[in-house]
Scaffold this motif. Structure first.
Motif, PDB file in Angstrom:
ATOM      1  N   GLU A 153       0.836  -1.201   0.000  1.00  0.00           N
ATOM      2  CA  GLU A 153       0.000   0.000   0.000  1.00  0.00           C
ATOM      3  C   GLU A 153       0.870   1.251   0.000  1.00  0.00           C
ATOM      4  O   GLU A 153       0.614   2.198  -0.742  1.00  0.00           O
ATOM      5  N   ASP A 154       1.898   1.269   0.819  1.00  0.00           N
ATOM      6  CA  ASP A 154       2.859   2.372   0.865  1.00  0.00           C
ATOM      7  C   ASP A 154       4.250   1.751   0.969  1.00  0.00           C
ATOM      8  O   ASP A 154       4.593   1.167   2.005  1.00  0.00           O
ATOM      9  N   THR A 155       5.031   1.859  -0.081  1.00  0.00           N
ATOM     10  CA  THR A 155       6.342   1.191  -0.102  1.00  0.00           C
ATOM     11  C   THR A 155       7.289   1.756   0.952  1.00  0.00           C
ATOM     12  O   THR A 155       8.178   1.052   1.426  1.00  0.00           O
ATOM     13  N   ARG A 156       7.092   3.003   1.357  1.00  0.00           N
ATOM     14  CA  ARG A 156       7.953   3.578   2.398  1.00  0.00           C
ATOM     15  C   ARG A 156       7.674   2.936   3.751  1.00  0.00           C
ATOM     16  O   ARG A 156       8.587   2.548   4.477  1.00  0.00           O
ATOM     17  N   THR A 157       6.384   2.812   4.068  1.00  0.00           N
ATOM     18  CA  THR A 157       5.993   2.169   5.330  1.00  0.00           C
ATOM     19  C   THR A 157       6.400   0.703   5.333  1.00  0.00           C
ATOM     20  O   THR A 157       6.998   0.204   6.292  1.00  0.00           O
ATOM     21  N   SER A 158       6.079  -0.007   4.255  1.00  0.00           N
ATOM     22  CA  SER A 158       6.385  -1.439   4.173  1.00  0.00           C
ATOM     23  C   SER A 158       7.882  -1.679   4.074  1.00  0.00           C
ATOM     24  O   SER A 158       8.375  -2.720   4.514  1.00  0.00           O
ATOM     25  N   GLY A 159       8.621  -0.720   3.514  1.00  0.00           N
ATOM     26  CA  GLY A 159      10.067  -0.870   3.403  1.00  0.00           C
ATOM     27  C   GLY A 159      10.731  -1.033   4.760  1.00  0.00           C
ATOM     28  O   GLY A 159      11.680  -1.816   4.914  1.00  0.00           O
ATOM     29  N   GLN A 209       6.258  -3.219  -5.186  1.00  0.00           N
ATOM     30  CA  GLN A 209       5.569  -2.334  -6.132  1.00  0.00           C
ATOM     31  C   GLN A 209       4.388  -1.706  -5.407  1.00  0.00           C
ATOM     32  O   GLN A 209       3.707  -2.362  -4.617  1.00  0.00           O
ATOM     33  N   SER A 210       4.138  -0.430  -5.668  1.00  0.00           N
ATOM     34  CA  SER A 210       3.044   0.282  -5.000  1.00  0.00           C
ATOM     35  C   SER A 210       1.690  -0.210  -5.509  1.00  0.00           C
ATOM     36  O   SER A 210       1.466  -0.361  -6.710  1.00  0.00           O
ATOM     37  N   HIS A 211       0.772  -0.469  -4.571  1.00  0.00           N
ATOM     38  CA  HIS A 211      -0.587  -0.910  -4.917  1.00  0.00           C
ATOM     39  C   HIS A 211      -1.532  -0.334  -3.880  1.00  0.00           C
ATOM     40  O   HIS A 211      -1.628  -0.829  -2.759  1.00  0.00           O
ATOM     41  N   HIS A 212      -2.227   0.744  -4.247  1.00  0.00           N
ATOM     42  CA  HIS A 212      -3.083   1.435  -3.286  1.00  0.00           C
ATOM     43  C   HIS A 212      -4.405   1.823  -3.927  1.00  0.00           C
ATOM     44  O   HIS A 212      -4.662   1.523  -5.107  1.00  0.00           O
ATOM     45  N   MET A 213      -5.252   2.492  -3.171  1.00  0.00           N
ATOM     46  CA  MET A 213      -6.619   2.773  -3.611  1.00  0.00           C
ATOM     47  C   MET A 213      -6.671   3.657  -4.861  1.00  0.00           C
ATOM     48  O   MET A 213      -7.664   3.663  -5.586  1.00  0.00           O
ATOM     49  N   HIS A 214      -5.596   4.408  -5.119  1.00  0.00           N
ATOM     50  CA  HIS A 214      -5.609   5.314  -6.261  1.00  0.00           C
ATOM     51  C   HIS A 214      -5.133   4.664  -7.565  1.00  0.00           C
ATOM     52  O   HIS A 214      -5.342   5.226  -8.636  1.00  0.00           O
ATOM     53  N   ASN A 215      -4.472   3.513  -7.464  1.00  0.00           N
ATOM     54  CA  ASN A 215      -3.990   2.886  -8.699  1.00  0.00           C
ATOM     55  C   ASN A 215      -4.438   1.442  -8.885  1.00  0.00           C
ATOM     56  O   ASN A 215      -4.145   0.822  -9.899  1.00  0.00           O
ATOM     57  N   GLU A 216      -5.158   0.883  -7.890  1.00  0.00           N
ATOM     58  CA  GLU A 216      -5.474  -0.551  -7.959  1.00  0.00           C
ATOM     59  C   GLU A 216      -6.376  -0.908  -9.138  1.00  0.00           C
ATOM     60  O   GLU A 216      -6.238  -1.982  -9.729  1.00  0.00           O
ATOM     61  N   HIS A 217      -7.288  -0.010  -9.521  1.00  0.00           N
ATOM     62  CA  HIS A 217      -8.187  -0.330 -10.632  1.00  0.00           C
ATOM     63  C   HIS A 217      -7.404  -0.569 -11.930  1.00  0.00           C
ATOM     64  O   HIS A 217      -7.674  -1.523 -12.662  1.00  0.00           O
ATOM     65  N   ARG A 218      -6.433   0.282 -12.210  1.00  0.00           N
ATOM     66  CA  ARG A 218      -5.695   0.136 -13.470  1.00  0.00           C
ATOM     67  C   ARG A 218      -4.580  -0.909 -13.399  1.00  0.00           C
ATOM     68  O   ARG A 218      -4.044  -1.294 -14.430  1.00  0.00           O
ATOM     69  N   ILE A 245       2.730 -13.683  -6.167  1.00  0.00           N
ATOM     70  CA  ILE A 245       2.668 -12.288  -5.716  1.00  0.00           C
ATOM     71  C   ILE A 245       2.027 -12.215  -4.345  1.00  0.00           C
ATOM     72  O   ILE A 245       0.995 -12.837  -4.088  1.00  0.00           O
ATOM     73  N   ALA A 246       2.646 -11.431  -3.460  1.00  0.00           N
ATOM     74  CA  ALA A 246       2.122 -11.229  -2.105  1.00  0.00           C
ATOM     75  C   ALA A 246       1.608  -9.798  -1.994  1.00  0.00           C
ATOM     76  O   ALA A 246       2.256  -8.851  -2.442  1.00  0.00           O
ATOM     77  N   LEU A 247       0.441  -9.651  -1.410  1.00  0.00           N
ATOM     78  CA  LEU A 247      -0.158  -8.335  -1.197  1.00  0.00           C
ATOM     79  C   LEU A 247      -0.175  -8.011   0.290  1.00  0.00           C
ATOM     80  O   LEU A 247      -0.633  -8.821   1.096  1.00  0.00           O
ATOM     81  N   ILE A 248       0.329  -6.840   0.645  1.00  0.00           N
ATOM     82  CA  ILE A 248       0.293  -6.384   2.032  1.00  0.00           C
ATOM     83  C   ILE A 248      -0.274  -4.966   2.088  1.00  0.00           C
ATOM     84  O   ILE A 248      -0.182  -4.212   1.118  1.00  0.00           O
ATOM     85  N   PRO A 278      -4.968  -7.351   4.456  1.00  0.00           N
ATOM     86  CA  PRO A 278      -5.396  -6.691   3.219  1.00  0.00           C
ATOM     87  C   PRO A 278      -6.893  -6.887   2.962  1.00  0.00           C
ATOM     88  O   PRO A 278      -7.458  -7.918   3.316  1.00  0.00           O
ATOM     89  N   ALA A 279      -7.505  -5.890   2.337  1.00  0.00           N
ATOM     90  CA  ALA A 279      -8.915  -5.890   1.928  1.00  0.00           C
ATOM     91  C   ALA A 279      -9.875  -5.553   3.058  1.00  0.00           C
ATOM     92  O   ALA A 279     -11.063  -5.348   2.819  1.00  0.00           O
ATOM     93  N   ILE A 280      -9.407  -5.482   4.307  1.00  0.00           N
ATOM     94  CA  ILE A 280     -10.255  -5.052   5.417  1.00  0.00           C
ATOM     95  C   ILE A 280     -10.063  -3.549   5.580  1.00  0.00           C
ATOM     96  O   ILE A 280      -9.114  -3.093   6.205  1.00  0.00           O
ATOM     97  N   SER A 281     -10.940  -2.758   4.947  1.00  0.00           N
ATOM     98  CA  SER A 281     -10.814  -1.294   4.892  1.00  0.00           C
ATOM     99  C   SER A 281      -9.475  -0.870   4.289  1.00  0.00           C
ATOM    100  O   SER A 281      -8.946   0.195   4.617  1.00  0.00           O
ATOM    101  N   ASP A 282      -8.921  -1.701   3.435  1.00  0.00           N
ATOM    102  CA  ASP A 282      -7.671  -1.448   2.728  1.00  0.00           C
ATOM    103  C   ASP A 282      -7.768  -2.077   1.341  1.00  0.00           C
ATOM    104  O   ASP A 282      -8.646  -2.913   1.094  1.00  0.00           O
ATOM    105  N   PRO A 283      -6.865  -1.708   0.422  1.00  0.00           N
ATOM    106  CA  PRO A 283      -6.880  -2.330  -0.908  1.00  0.00           C
ATOM    107  C   PRO A 283      -6.715  -3.850  -0.826  1.00  0.00           C
ATOM    108  O   PRO A 283      -6.087  -4.363   0.097  1.00  0.00           O
ATOM    109  N   GLY A 284      -7.289  -4.541  -1.794  1.00  0.00           N
ATOM    110  CA  GLY A 284      -7.154  -5.996  -1.828  1.00  0.00           C
ATOM    111  C   GLY A 284      -8.347  -6.700  -2.434  1.00  0.00           C
ATOM    112  O   GLY A 284      -8.215  -7.735  -3.088  1.00  0.00           O
ATOM    113  N   PHE A 285      -9.544  -6.135  -2.235  1.00  0.00           N
ATOM    114  CA  PHE A 285     -10.741  -6.798  -2.728  1.00  0.00           C
ATOM    115  C   PHE A 285     -10.751  -6.924  -4.248  1.00  0.00           C
ATOM    116  O   PHE A 285     -11.049  -7.999  -4.791  1.00  0.00           O
ATOM    117  N   LEU A 286     -10.438  -5.854  -4.954  1.00  0.00           N
ATOM    118  CA  LEU A 286     -10.515  -5.876  -6.420  1.00  0.00           C
ATOM    119  C   LEU A 286      -9.588  -6.934  -7.009  1.00  0.00           C
ATOM    120  O   LEU A 286      -9.971  -7.688  -7.916  1.00  0.00           O
TER     121      LEU A 286
END
Length: 223
Positions: free
Chosen positions: A34-40, A53-62, A77-80, A86-94
């Motif tokens: 979701e945020d590579t700086r935080t996860s880093g 790779q960054s994957h957040h609410m603003h780019n997940e659709h594309r 691929i692992a999603l965090i 993930p997906a609980i009030s965070d990106p992941g569902f799509l």
């Protein structure tokens, strides 16, 4: 074909990271964060060198179609998210839905999530409950609160610290001043705190002592 892993990360205390989660993140071909700086910081702590790779609410659709193709070509691929599952009030569902629709195996690891400990330590009935996440900020908020006023199950909400007092005031207005409420903040962290009481009592507490940190509100259902 590869696999999608949904990997929970600690909501505060790094000791809550599971051994399996660490292994999966090390073995994956790519980590979506979701945020590579935080996860880093998390990956560095556990000496995980997998590319991110960054994957957040603003780019997940594309991004979804491209990620699905990567997994279909054999990548694991692992999603965090920044914290929790993930997906609980965070990106992941799509992405999860797209993988399921394309016959891709999805493996969600058990692990940290904020609302479970908040519910359990609230002292409110937990045999039946409803997770509401964040209330609408403007449009639909009043309608949702009116609907929930008749909910008989225990209700769980997420809220930001600067909106907590407003939300508690809404609960007093729509649910009644005496409705039992429990507010947990900074779960698993150094200054973890849970305040319990009537909706009015908890509102008065946080009106005098502005809260900080991540917040979970647990509200008793209507009797």
């Amino acid at each position: 074909m590869g696999k999608l892993y949904l990997v929970p990360t600690p909501i505060g205390n790094l000791e809550d990271m599971t051994l399996r989660a660490i292994r999966i993140l090390k073995e994956a071909d790519l980590i979506l964060a979701e945020d590579t700086r935080t996860s880093g910081k998390l990956l560095q702590h556990f000496e995980i060198t997998t590319p991110m790779q960054s994957h957040h609410m603003h780019n997940e659709h594309r991004m979804v179609d491209g990620i699905v193709k990567k997994i279909q070509s054999g990548s694991d691929i692992a999603l965090i998210s920044d914290a929790g599952t993930p997906a609980i009030s965070d990106p992941g569902f799509l992405l999860t839905r797209a993988c399921v629709e394309n016959g891709i195996e999805v493996d969600c690891l058990p692990g940290a999530t904020a609302f479970v400990p908040a519910l359990v330590n609230s002292g409110l009935p937990n045999d039946k409950f409803v997770f509401e996440g964040f209330l609408p900020v403007k449009k639909g908020r009043q309608t949702r609160l009116k609907f929930l006023a008749g909910e008989t199950r225990t209700m769980i909400f997420y809220e930001s610290p600067h909106k907590l007092v407003k939300t508690l005031a809404n609960f007093v207005e729509y649910f009644g001043a005496e409705r039992p409420v429990s507010v947990s903040r900074e779960l698993s962290k150094l200054y973890e705190e849970t305040i319990r009481g009537s909706a009015l009592e908890v509102l008065e507490h946080f009106s005098e002592k502005p809260p900080k940190g991540e917040i979970v509100i647990v509200v008793a259902g209507k009797k």
